[in-house]
Design a protein around this motif. Structure first.
Motif, PDB file in Angstrom:
ATOM      1  N   ILE A 203       0.837  -1.215   0.000  1.00 42.75           N
ATOM      2  CA  ILE A 203       0.000   0.000   0.000  1.00 42.75           C
ATOM      3  C   ILE A 203       0.865   1.257   0.000  1.00 42.75           C
ATOM      4  CG2 ILE A 203      -1.595   1.395   1.397  1.00 42.75           C
ATOM      5  CD1 ILE A 203      -2.916  -1.319   2.225  1.00 42.75           C
ATOM      6  N   TYR A 204       1.807   1.339   0.937  1.00 49.39           N
ATOM      7  CA  TYR A 204       2.619   2.551   1.040  1.00 49.39           C
ATOM      8  C   TYR A 204       3.618   2.675  -0.115  1.00 49.39           C
ATOM      9  CZ  TYR A 204       0.459   3.679   5.453  1.00 49.39           C
ATOM     10  OH  TYR A 204      -0.464   4.026   6.418  1.00 49.39           O
ATOM     11  N   GLY A 205       4.097   1.560  -0.622  1.00 55.34           N
ATOM     12  CA  GLY A 205       4.974   1.600  -1.793  1.00 55.34           C
ATOM     13  C   GLY A 205       4.249   2.120  -3.021  1.00 55.34           C
ATOM     14  N   LEU A 206       3.008   1.664  -3.208  1.00 55.79           N
ATOM     15  CA  LEU A 206       2.217   2.132  -4.349  1.00 55.79           C
ATOM     16  C   LEU A 206       1.848   3.606  -4.208  1.00 55.79           C
ATOM     17  CD1 LEU A 206      -0.099  -0.974  -4.917  1.00 55.79           C
ATOM     18  CD2 LEU A 206       1.835  -0.231  -6.342  1.00 55.79           C
ATOM     19  N   ILE A 207       1.555   4.041  -2.985  1.00 59.09           N
ATOM     20  CA  ILE A 207       1.261   5.465  -2.764  1.00 59.09           C
ATOM     21  C   ILE A 207       2.491   6.313  -3.101  1.00 59.09           C
ATOM     22  CG2 ILE A 207       0.780   7.230  -1.006  1.00 59.09           C
ATOM     23  CD1 ILE A 207      -0.992   5.073   0.407  1.00 59.09           C
TER      24      ILE A 207
ATOM     25  N   ILE B 295       9.141  14.190  -0.849  1.00 56.25           N
ATOM     26  CA  ILE B 295       7.734  14.210  -0.431  1.00 56.25           C
ATOM     27  C   ILE B 295       7.126  12.811  -0.579  1.00 56.25           C
ATOM     28  CG2 ILE B 295       5.436  15.070  -1.038  1.00 56.25           C
ATOM     29  CD1 ILE B 295       6.897  17.759  -1.769  1.00 56.25           C
ATOM     30  N   ALA B 296       7.325  12.195  -1.736  1.00 61.92           N
ATOM     31  CA  ALA B 296       6.757  10.865  -1.977  1.00 61.92           C
ATOM     32  C   ALA B 296       7.320   9.841  -1.003  1.00 61.92           C
ATOM     33  CB  ALA B 296       7.030  10.433  -3.416  1.00 61.92           C
ATOM     34  N   LEU B 297       8.609   9.890  -0.764  1.00 61.29           N
ATOM     35  CA  LEU B 297       9.245   8.886   0.091  1.00 61.29           C
ATOM     36  C   LEU B 297       9.048   9.167   1.577  1.00 61.29           C
ATOM     37  CD1 LEU B 297      12.353   8.255  -2.124  1.00 61.29           C
ATOM     38  CD2 LEU B 297      10.515   6.629  -1.641  1.00 61.29           C
ATOM     39  N   SER B 298       8.444  10.308   1.898  1.00 57.51           N
ATOM     40  CA  SER B 298       8.077  10.520   3.299  1.00 57.51           C
ATOM     41  C   SER B 298       7.006   9.519   3.717  1.00 57.51           C
ATOM     42  CB  SER B 298       7.585  11.950   3.519  1.00 57.51           C
ATOM     43  OG  SER B 298       6.351  12.167   2.858  1.00 57.51           O
TER      44      SER B 298
ATOM     45  N   PHE C 121      13.767  -0.976   8.978  1.00 51.53           N
ATOM     46  CA  PHE C 121      14.580  -0.795   7.773  1.00 51.53           C
ATOM     47  C   PHE C 121      14.033  -1.646   6.626  1.00 51.53           C
ATOM     48  CE2 PHE C 121      18.011  -1.894   4.904  1.00 51.53           C
ATOM     49  CZ  PHE C 121      18.488  -0.630   4.574  1.00 51.53           C
ATOM     50  N   LYS C 122      13.695  -2.885   6.915  1.00 53.71           N
ATOM     51  CA  LYS C 122      13.172  -3.784   5.880  1.00 53.71           C
ATOM     52  C   LYS C 122      11.888  -3.222   5.274  1.00 53.71           C
ATOM     53  CE  LYS C 122      11.174  -8.020   6.519  1.00 53.71           C
ATOM     54  NZ  LYS C 122      11.116  -9.432   6.917  1.00 53.71           N
ATOM     55  N   ILE C 123      10.990  -2.750   6.107  1.00 49.67           N
ATOM     56  CA  ILE C 123       9.740  -2.175   5.615  1.00 49.67           C
ATOM     57  C   ILE C 123      10.032  -0.943   4.757  1.00 49.67           C
ATOM     58  CG2 ILE C 123       7.630  -0.963   6.326  1.00 49.67           C
ATOM     59  CD1 ILE C 123       7.682  -2.882   8.816  1.00 49.67           C
ATOM     60  N   GLY C 124      10.862  -0.053   5.263  1.00 50.44           N
ATOM     61  CA  GLY C 124      11.177   1.177   4.540  1.00 50.44           C
ATOM     62  C   GLY C 124      11.874   0.935   3.221  1.00 50.44           C
ATOM     63  N   ILE C 125      12.812   0.005   3.202  1.00 46.58           N
ATOM     64  CA  ILE C 125      13.570  -0.225   1.962  1.00 46.58           C
ATOM     65  C   ILE C 125      12.697  -0.910   0.917  1.00 46.58           C
ATOM     66  CG2 ILE C 125      14.703  -2.475   2.288  1.00 46.58           C
ATOM     67  CD1 ILE C 125      16.468   0.754   1.276  1.00 46.58           C
ATOM     68  N   LEU C 126      11.762  -1.738   1.355  1.00 47.37           N
ATOM     69  CA  LEU C 126      10.850  -2.377   0.395  1.00 47.37           C
ATOM     70  C   LEU C 126       9.837  -1.371  -0.162  1.00 47.37           C
ATOM     71  CD1 LEU C 126      10.376  -5.858   2.086  1.00 47.37           C
ATOM     72  CD2 LEU C 126      11.634  -5.344  -0.023  1.00 47.37           C
ATOM     73  N   ILE C 127       9.375  -0.446   0.669  1.00 47.55           N
ATOM     74  CA  ILE C 127       8.520   0.642   0.170  1.00 47.55           C
ATOM     75  C   ILE C 127       9.304   1.475  -0.848  1.00 47.55           C
ATOM     76  CG2 ILE C 127       7.364   2.817   0.805  1.00 47.55           C
ATOM     77  CD1 ILE C 127       6.658   1.424   3.512  1.00 47.55           C
ATOM     78  N   THR C 128      10.548   1.782  -0.512  1.00 45.56           N
ATOM     79  CA  THR C 128      11.422   2.533  -1.415  1.00 45.56           C
ATOM     80  C   THR C 128      11.629   1.799  -2.730  1.00 45.56           C
ATOM     81  OG1 THR C 128      12.569   3.653   0.394  1.00 45.56           O
ATOM     82  CG2 THR C 128      13.781   3.436  -1.672  1.00 45.56           C
TER      83      THR C 128
ATOM     84  N   GLY D 197      15.608   7.373  -1.063  1.00 51.50           N
ATOM     85  CA  GLY D 197      14.790   6.479  -0.250  1.00 51.50           C
ATOM     86  C   GLY D 197      15.590   5.745   0.803  1.00 51.50           C
ATOM     87  N   LEU D 198      16.811   5.374   0.468  1.00 51.32           N
ATOM     88  CA  LEU D 198      17.683   4.704   1.443  1.00 51.32           C
ATOM     89  C   LEU D 198      17.957   5.626   2.629  1.00 51.32           C
ATOM     90  CD1 LEU D 198      19.543   2.387   2.357  1.00 51.32           C
ATOM     91  CD2 LEU D 198      21.325   3.382   0.902  1.00 51.32           C
ATOM     92  N   LEU D 199      18.284   6.867   2.353  1.00 51.23           N
ATOM     93  CA  LEU D 199      18.549   7.833   3.418  1.00 51.23           C
ATOM     94  C   LEU D 199      17.299   8.057   4.279  1.00 51.23           C
ATOM     95  CD1 LEU D 199      20.492   9.842   4.757  1.00 51.23           C
ATOM     96  CD2 LEU D 199      19.742  11.538   3.082  1.00 51.23           C
TER      97      LEU D 199
END
Length: 178
Positions: free
Chosen positions: A7-11, A47-50, A74-81, A157-159
């Motif tokens: 969901i958040y990756g697609l957003i 903005i998008a990666l927030s 980290f895993k969740i964030g990097i997969l969204i990225t 996105g990594l940062l």
């Protein structure tokens, strides 16, 4: 976890891809220039990666009961990225191969014109023209172009992921609503 990531990756991907599609015609019409486009592009990425923050917080609050480890965050964030980055690169490929086929010619012309206006020597202008011709040839390869496009957004996105994972592992940061 997968539902939240998707969901958040697609957003995030929709936001950054939408901004790409909106800003590119403005660039080709001269409403913004390549220097401004870079600012617009990276601002829209941030903005998008927030959304990474909200994805990690949602997981922490809903599934982690207010707690999350740095590794899980980290895993969740990097997969969204990753999802957002892939959507961005695919959007660029679609745009480039349909409406932006003259992108490299316009980009080269802009840089040459900037050098001329700055009073660069003929040698410097010719050297830049040759460099841009080499770059244009490489850019025609879709694998190289796709990789370069990923390298525009993924480090951002990594940062953001590292910052969000570090912040949200602390339950004091925006604690779960009771």
């Amino acid at each position: 976890m997968q539902r939240i990531i998707l969901i958040y990756g697609l957003i995030a991907g929709a936001i950054v891809s939408g901004m790409l599609v909106i800003s590119q015609p403005m660039l080709s019409q001269g409403i913004i220039n390549y220097d401004n486009a870079m600012i617009v592009g990276y601002t829209s990425m941030v903005i998008a990666l927030s959304v990474v923050f909200f994805g990690i917080k949602t997981f922490r609050d809903q599934e982690g009961k207010g707690k999350i480890s740095f590794g899980t965050a980290f895993k969740i964030g990097i997969l969204i990225t990753l999802i957002a980055s892939l959507m961005y690169a695919i959007s660029w490929e679609i745009y480039y191969n349909t409406m932006g086929t003259d992108f490299m010619e316009q980009y080269t012309s802009y840089h040459i014109k900037k050098l001329q206006e700055a009073g660069a020597t003929v040698e410097k202008i010719e050297a830049t023209r040759k460099e841009m011709a080499t770059f244009s040839e490489q850019y025609r390869n879709p694998v190289i172009r796709f990789g370069m496009t990923l390298l525009e957004i993924f480090p951002v996105g990594l940062l953001i992921t590292l910052i969000c994972a570090a912040l949200l592992r602390r339950k004091e940061i925006l604690p779960q609503n009771a």
